[in-house]
Design an enzyme around this catalytic site. Structure first.
Site, PDB file in Angstrom:
ATOM      1  N   ASP A 101     -24.812  21.174 -16.729  1.00  0.00           N
ATOM      2  CA  ASP A 101     -25.849  22.273 -16.533  1.00  0.00           C
ATOM      3  C   ASP A 101     -25.749  22.523 -15.166  1.00  0.00           C
ATOM      4  O   ASP A 101     -26.094  21.412 -14.345  1.00  0.00           O
ATOM      5  CB  ASP A 101     -27.387  21.492 -16.938  1.00  0.00           C
ATOM      6  CG  ASP A 101     -27.907  22.620 -17.498  1.00  0.00           C
ATOM      7  OD1 ASP A 101     -28.182  23.792 -16.738  1.00  0.00           O
ATOM      8  OD2 ASP A 101     -28.830  22.406 -18.548  1.00  0.00           O
ATOM      9  N   ASP A 198     -27.853  27.620 -15.097  1.00  0.00           N
ATOM     10  CA  ASP A 198     -29.274  27.740 -15.220  1.00  0.00           C
ATOM     11  C   ASP A 198     -29.796  28.966 -14.712  1.00  0.00           C
ATOM     12  O   ASP A 198     -29.428  29.338 -13.497  1.00  0.00           O
ATOM     13  CB  ASP A 198     -29.938  26.518 -14.641  1.00  0.00           C
ATOM     14  CG  ASP A 198     -31.419  26.235 -14.771  1.00  0.00           C
ATOM     15  OD1 ASP A 198     -31.658  26.283 -15.926  1.00  0.00           O
ATOM     16  OD2 ASP A 198     -32.136  26.392 -13.891  1.00  0.00           O
ATOM     17  N   GLU A 240     -27.522  31.344 -18.464  1.00  0.00           N
ATOM     18  CA  GLU A 240     -28.732  31.334 -19.212  1.00  0.00           C
ATOM     19  C   GLU A 240     -29.348  33.006 -18.535  1.00  0.00           C
ATOM     20  O   GLU A 240     -29.638  33.069 -17.387  1.00  0.00           O
ATOM     21  CB  GLU A 240     -29.651  30.591 -18.661  1.00  0.00           C
ATOM     22  CG  GLU A 240     -31.107  30.496 -19.624  1.00  0.00           C
ATOM     23  CD  GLU A 240     -32.119  29.648 -18.717  1.00  0.00           C
ATOM     24  OE1 GLU A 240     -33.003  29.491 -19.477  1.00  0.00           O
ATOM     25  OE2 GLU A 240     -32.157  29.499 -17.720  1.00  0.00           O
ATOM     26  N   HIS A 314     -34.219  23.445 -25.225  1.00  0.00           N
ATOM     27  CA  HIS A 314     -35.176  22.633 -24.702  1.00  0.00           C
ATOM     28  C   HIS A 314     -36.620  23.384 -24.131  1.00  0.00           C
ATOM     29  O   HIS A 314     -37.425  22.815 -23.803  1.00  0.00           O
ATOM     30  CB  HIS A 314     -34.463  21.871 -23.528  1.00  0.00           C
ATOM     31  CG  HIS A 314     -34.116  22.470 -22.615  1.00  0.00           C
ATOM     32  ND1 HIS A 314     -33.156  23.354 -22.471  1.00  0.00           N
ATOM     33  CD2 HIS A 314     -34.649  22.647 -21.222  1.00  0.00           C
ATOM     34  CE1 HIS A 314     -32.753  23.931 -21.494  1.00  0.00           C
ATOM     35  NE2 HIS A 314     -33.659  23.303 -20.677  1.00  0.00           N
TER      36      HIS A 314
HETATM   37  C1  GLC Z   1     -34.183  27.214 -17.264  1.00  0.00           C
HETATM   38  C2  GLC Z   1     -34.228  25.787 -17.906  1.00  0.00           C
HETATM   39  C3  GLC Z   1     -35.454  25.306 -17.799  1.00  0.00           C
HETATM   40  C4  GLC Z   1     -36.115  25.153 -16.286  1.00  0.00           C
HETATM   41  C5  GLC Z   1     -35.867  26.542 -15.620  1.00  0.00           C
HETATM   42  C6  GLC Z   1     -35.937  26.034 -13.965  1.00  0.00           C
HETATM   43  O1  GLC Z   1     -34.925  28.238 -17.793  1.00  0.00           O
HETATM   44  O2  GLC Z   1     -33.702  26.046 -19.220  1.00  0.00           O
HETATM   45  O3  GLC Z   1     -35.707  24.160 -18.513  1.00  0.00           O
HETATM   46  O4  GLC Z   1     -37.319  24.588 -16.239  1.00  0.00           O
HETATM   47  O5  GLC Z   1     -34.568  27.069 -15.894  1.00  0.00           O
HETATM   48  O6  GLC Z   1     -34.771  25.460 -13.910  1.00  0.00           O
END
Ligand code: GLC
Length: 531
Positions: A101, A198, A240, A314
Site C-alpha cells: 500500500d 492510497d 484508489e 477495509h
Molecule cells: C484511504 C484508505 C483509508 C484511509 C485513507 C487515508 O481511503 O483506504 O483506510 O483512512 O485513505 O489514508
C-alpha cells in the site's frame, strides 16, 4: 489469442489483507507478517495470484497504519523487515505476488520530514508539506473538522485532508517527488510486485482553490511516477479513486498515457451513499440502479482502459451485508457477487473474510470501536445535538465492521490469536469459519475456489479480458445479465433478487452456475452459457 506479457496485470486475482486482523502469530492480539506466512498455503489454495497488504510500515496507528512515520521499515507490531522479505519469497514460491500500500498523499505527523518541517520555515523539509499563513477557506477533513491545523511555533496552518495526525505532502515540490520514487524503487528492488495507491486522486490538490481531487497537475505527477519507477520496474499499479468516472478512469489507465494499470471506481458504493453520513446508514437500491453503475464501467474498449472489480475493502461495509435483503440467502448472495466479480471484465479483488461470507459483528458500546473516522464522527454527531445512543448507533455502521479478525475456526477468538484481540471478534465464528467451510463441499469458501478456477482455466479467460461487453435484459427488474464477445464468447445471467424467477435462456445448459435449476433461477442464482 496468446497471453499478452505486457498485460499480466489483467490476469491477476488479488486478495486484500488487512494485516492487523488476518492472523496473529506471537500472541499479542494483533495480526502480523508471520501470521500471513503461516496462511500462505491457504491463500494459494484459493487460487489467488497476488496479495495486497494494507500498510505494514512504521506508524503511530492513528488511522490503522495509513499514517506512516517511516516508509522503509516494518512496524514492530507486524514483525521485522526480514519477515517481509521472507513473505515476499515464500509467496513467490507459491506463485503469489506481493503488492504494498503506497500512502503518499500524506505521512504521519511523526514522520521525520514533518518533525523537521516543524522546526522552521527555512528547514528544507518545510516545503514537503502544505502550509498557509491564513486559513484560505472552510475546507473540511474527511474524518471531520477543519482540514487546516495551526502550529503556533510557526504561526502557520498545515493541510490535512484526513486526520490532523496525517499532514498532506506537497506534490508540487520536485524533491519530495524524488524521495517518493526512490522509496518505491527500493521496495520494487526488494521483490515487491507493485502498489495499491492510497487516495491517489488527491495528489494534485490546490486547497486554496477548494480543489482536493483531480487537480490540474495530477496526471503529470502520475505519469512522471510511471516513467521514473513503474515502467522501468514493470510494476503493477492500482489507484484508489473515489471520484473517478469513466472519463477520468481512462485518463489513468489508457496504456498510451503511461500512468496506472487500473483504478478502483466506487460508483456502486458512493452513488447510493452521497454523503459520508449516509455511508453509516444502509440504503436499499434496485438492481436497475446497481446495473446502471456497474455496466456503465464495463462499456469501454478493454484495450484502452481497464477496471478493478471489487465488492469490499477495509473502508466499506461487508458486501453480503451491504447488498443483503434477507440474511437467509447470505451465502447465495456471496456466490453471485464473486461470480460477477470474476466474470465481468477487469482484475478481480477479494477482501479478506469475503470468501467465507463474513458479516458484521454486534457492537455493544463505544469502547469497542477503534476507527478514527467513527470516533471523530461520534463527537461530531454529539456536537450536532444527537444523544449518545443515536450517535453510537450511527457510527457503529462504520469501517470497523470490515476490520474484525478472520474467523479461522470455532475455538477461542476464532483461532485468530491466543490473546485478547485488538478489536472484537465477530460472534458468528461458532458457525461460520474457515475450518467448517473447508469440509463442506457447498460452502462459500469452496465455491470461491471453483469460481476462481473457472475464471483461470474454464476456457473463457480471453473473452473475460478482451471481449466487448453488451448488457442484456436491460428492462428486467431482477436480472443482471451481459454478453462478452471475443475468442470464447459467453452470456452471463444472474437473478439479483430474493425471488425465484424464470430463466429466459431455455435452450442451453450452463457451463458454470449456482442456483440455476431447470428453467428457474433461484434467489441469487446465476449461470454462464457458451455462445
Ligand atoms: C484511504 C484508505 C483509508 C484511509 C485513507 C487515508 O481511503 O483506504 O483506510 O483512512 O485513505 O489514508
Amino acid at each position: 489469442m496468446p497471453l499478452d506479457k505486457d498485460s499480466l496485470y489483467k490476469y491477476q486475482i488479488v486478495y486484500q489483507i488487512y494485516p492487523r486482523s488476518f492472523k496473529d502469530s506471537d500472541g499479542d492480539g494483533i495480526g502480523d507478517i508471520k501470521g500471513i506466512i503461516s496462511k500462505l498455503d491457504y491463500l494459494a489454495s484459493l487460487g489467488i495470484t497476488a496479495l495486497w497488504l494494507s500498510p505494514i510500515f512504521k506508524s503511530p496507528m492513528k488511522d490503522g497504519g495509513y499514517d506512516i512515520s517511516d516508509y522503509y521499515h516494518v512496524d514492530p507490531m507486524f514483525g521485522k523487515d526480514e519477515d517481509l522479505f521472507e513473505l515476499i519469497k515464500e509467496a513467490r514460491d507459491r506463485g503469489i505476488n506481493i503488492i504494498l500500500d503506497l500512502v503518499v498523499n500524506h505521512t504521519s505527523d511523526q514522520h521525520m520530514w514533518f518533525q523537521e518541517a516543524l522546526k522552521g520555515k527555512d528547514n528544507p523539509y518545510h516545503d514537503y508539506y502544505v502550509w498557509f499563513d491564513e486559513i484560505p477557506n472552510d475546507l473540511g477533513s474527511t474524518f471531520g473538522g477543519s482540514a487546516y491545523e495551526y502550529v503556533e511555533s510557526l504561526g502557520q496552518y498545515y493541510l490535512h485532508l484526513f486526520a490532523k495526525q496525517q499532514p498532506d505532502l506537497n506534490w508540487k515540490n520536485p524533491k519530495l517527488r524524488e524521495e517518493i520514487y526512490k522509496m518505491m524503487a527500493y521496495w520494487l528492488d526488494k521483490g515487491v510486485y507493485g502498489f495499491r495507491m492510497d487516495v491517489i486522486e488527491n495528489l494534485g490538490k490546490i486547497p486554496e482553490q477548494g480543489i482536493t481531487v483531480n487537480g490540474p497537475h495530477l496526471h503529470e505527477y502520475i505519469h512522471e511516477m510511471a516513467k521514473r519507477v513503474l515502467t522501468p520496474h514493470k510494476a503493477f499499479s492500482v489507484g484508489e479513486c473515489w471520484c473517478a468516472d469513466n472519463t477520468t478512469r481512462t485518463l489513468y489507465t489508457d496504456p498510451q498515457r503511461e500512468e496506472l494499470n487500473m483504478v478502483f471506481q466506487f460508483g456502486w458504493f458512493s452513488q447510493f451513499n452521497n454523503t459520508r453520513f449516509q455511508k453509516f446508514e444502509p440504503r436499499r437500491f434496485t438492481v436497475k440502479e446497481v446495473r446502471q453503475v456497474l455496466f456503465d464501467q464495463q462499456i469501454t474498449e478493454p484495450r484502452k482502459s481497464w477496471n478493478a472489480n471489487f465488492f469490499g475493502n477495509h473502508d466499506l461495509p461487508r458486501s453480503v451485508i451491504y447488498f443483503q435483503e434477507d440474511p437467509k440467502y447470505r451465502d447465495d448472495l456471496a456466490k453471485m457477487l464473486i461470480s460477477i466479480n470474476l466474470l465481468m471484465g477487469g482484475t478481480p479483488y477479494i477482501y479478506q473474510g469475503e470468501e467465507i461470507a463474513m458479516g458484521h459483528p454486534k457492537w455493544n458500546s463505544l469502547d469497542e470501536l477503534r476507527d478514527v473516522e467513527e470516533l471523530q464522527h461520534y463527537e461530531i454527531f454529539k456536537g450536532m445535538g444527537e444523544n449518545s445512543e443515536k450517535a453510537f448507533a450511527l457510527v457503529s455502521h462504520g469501517r470497523d465492521n470490515s476490520r474484525t479478525p478472520i474467523l479461522w475456526n470455532d475455538q477461542d477468538n476464532a483461532g485468530f490469536t491466543s490473546n485478547k484481540p485488538w478489536i472484537k471478534v465477530n460472534e458468528e465464528y461458532k458457525t461460520r469459519n474457515v475450518k467448517a467451510q473447508e469440509s463442506d463441499p457447498d460452502s462459500t469458501l469452496n465455491f470461491y475456489r471453483s469460481a476462481i478456477r473457472f475464471r483461470k482455466y474454464g476456457g473463457f479467460l480471453e473473452s473475460i479480458i478482451n471481449g466487448m461487453f453488451t448488457p442484456l435484459y436491460e428492462e428486467s427488474e431482477t436480472l443482471f445479465a451481459f454478453h462478452k464477445d471475443g475468442d470464447s464468447p459467453y452470456t452471463y445471467i444472474a437473478n439479483w433478487s430474493i425471488k425465484e424467477v424464470d430463466n429466459p435462456i431455455v435452450d442451453k445448459s450452463p457451463v458454470f452456475s449456482h442456483g440455476a435449476i431447470g428453467n428457474k433461477l433461484l434467489p441469487y442464482g446465476f449461470a454462464l452459457y457458451k455462445d
